[in-house]
Scaffold this active site. Structure first.
Site, PDB file in Angstrom:
ATOM      1  N   CYS A  32      14.696 -73.279 -32.335  1.00 34.16           N
ATOM      2  CA  CYS A  32      14.787 -74.685 -32.725  1.00 34.16           C
ATOM      3  C   CYS A  32      16.243 -75.035 -33.084  1.00 34.16           C
ATOM      4  CB  CYS A  32      13.797 -75.017 -33.837  1.00 34.16           C
ATOM      5  SG  CYS A  32      13.529 -76.801 -34.049  1.00 34.16           S
ATOM      6  N   HIS A  71       8.902 -73.665 -30.988  1.00 35.61           N
ATOM      7  CA  HIS A  71       8.665 -72.713 -32.077  1.00 35.61           C
ATOM      8  C   HIS A  71       7.724 -71.614 -31.588  1.00 35.61           C
ATOM      9  CE1 HIS A  71      10.524 -74.794 -35.528  1.00 35.61           C
ATOM     10  NE2 HIS A  71      10.249 -75.892 -34.841  1.00 35.61           N
ATOM     11  N   GLU A  94       6.712 -69.102 -33.174  1.00 32.90           N
ATOM     12  CA  GLU A  94       5.814 -68.715 -34.271  1.00 32.90           C
ATOM     13  C   GLU A  94       4.642 -69.683 -34.423  1.00 32.90           C
ATOM     14  OE1 GLU A  94       8.639 -71.595 -36.285  1.00 32.90           O
ATOM     15  OE2 GLU A  94       8.712 -70.156 -34.631  1.00 32.90           O
TER      16      GLU A  94
END
Length: 210
Positions: A85, A189, A191
């Protein structure tokens, strides 16, 4: 992966979620660190980033010796590097969020506000979207096509199109990933991207760009 991975803590990243995702992807030794000495010994480096370009750049430079340690290890020693990001955006020459701010300058380009021509397209770009690899990046050992989770209002405009590895679409084409030598940056992202994100991190953990 028995080697040491440095997850950079500079007050500007979703560290807990990224740490957990890296562990789930197979990383054995993840050091969440703001210590340049640990960074100089790391075999892989992950730079997360949440918030504004200006605040993230300021936070990174506020740690004495951190930028120099990153420069030595990533540029000098060519260890595998992943920016996430705003951590990806910091690779740019400069960002234009809240005024012009110097980036790391590792991939030439600027970070601009997303300004879709269609007023019905909302900013920030938020939610699941396609990651489409460009032809020259289709054999990249880390990046694959799929769907990932995005959340950003600014986007990377790279000067050299060959360093853009993947695009997504949000009223216009937006850079989803950049790649240069031992460096990868992803706007999405991993995650938060479930199986696709974990698979991306797993490939990064196994990547030997040398």
């Amino acid at each position: 992966m028995a080697e040491a991975l440095a997850l950079i803590d500079y007050g500007a990243g979703n560290l807990h979620s990224v740490y957990n995702a890296l562990k789930a992807a197979g990383a054995e030794h993840v050091a969440v660190t703001s210590d340049p000495k640990l960074v100089r010994g790391a075999q892989r480096i992950v730079l997360p980033g949440v918030g504004s370009f200006k605040a993230c750049a300021k936070g990174l430079r506020a740690i004495p010796g951190m930028v120099e340690a990153l420069q030595q290890r990533v540029i000098g020693d060519a260890v595998p590097f992943l920016g996430i990001c705003v951590g990806m955006q910091l690779l740019a020459t400069r960002g234009l969020e809240h005024g012009a701010t110097r980036g790391l300058g590792w991939i030439e380009g600027e970070v601009h506000l997303i300004e879709p021509a269609d007023p019905s397209i909302k900013v920030p770009h938020m939610g699941w979207n396609d990651v489409a690899l460009l032809p020259h990046a289709r054999n990249h050992p880390v990046l694959e096509e799929g769907e990932a989770y995005f959340l950003h209002s600014y986007h990377f405009e790279a000067s050299d199109g060959h360093e853009v590895a993947a695009m997504t679409d949000h009223g216009e084409g937006l850079v989803a990933a950049v790649a240069k030598d031992n460096m990868i940056g992803v706007q999405f992202h991993p995650e938060k991207s479930q199986a696709y994100g974990l698979a991306t991190l797993e490939r990064f953990l196994n990547w030997d760009p040398k």
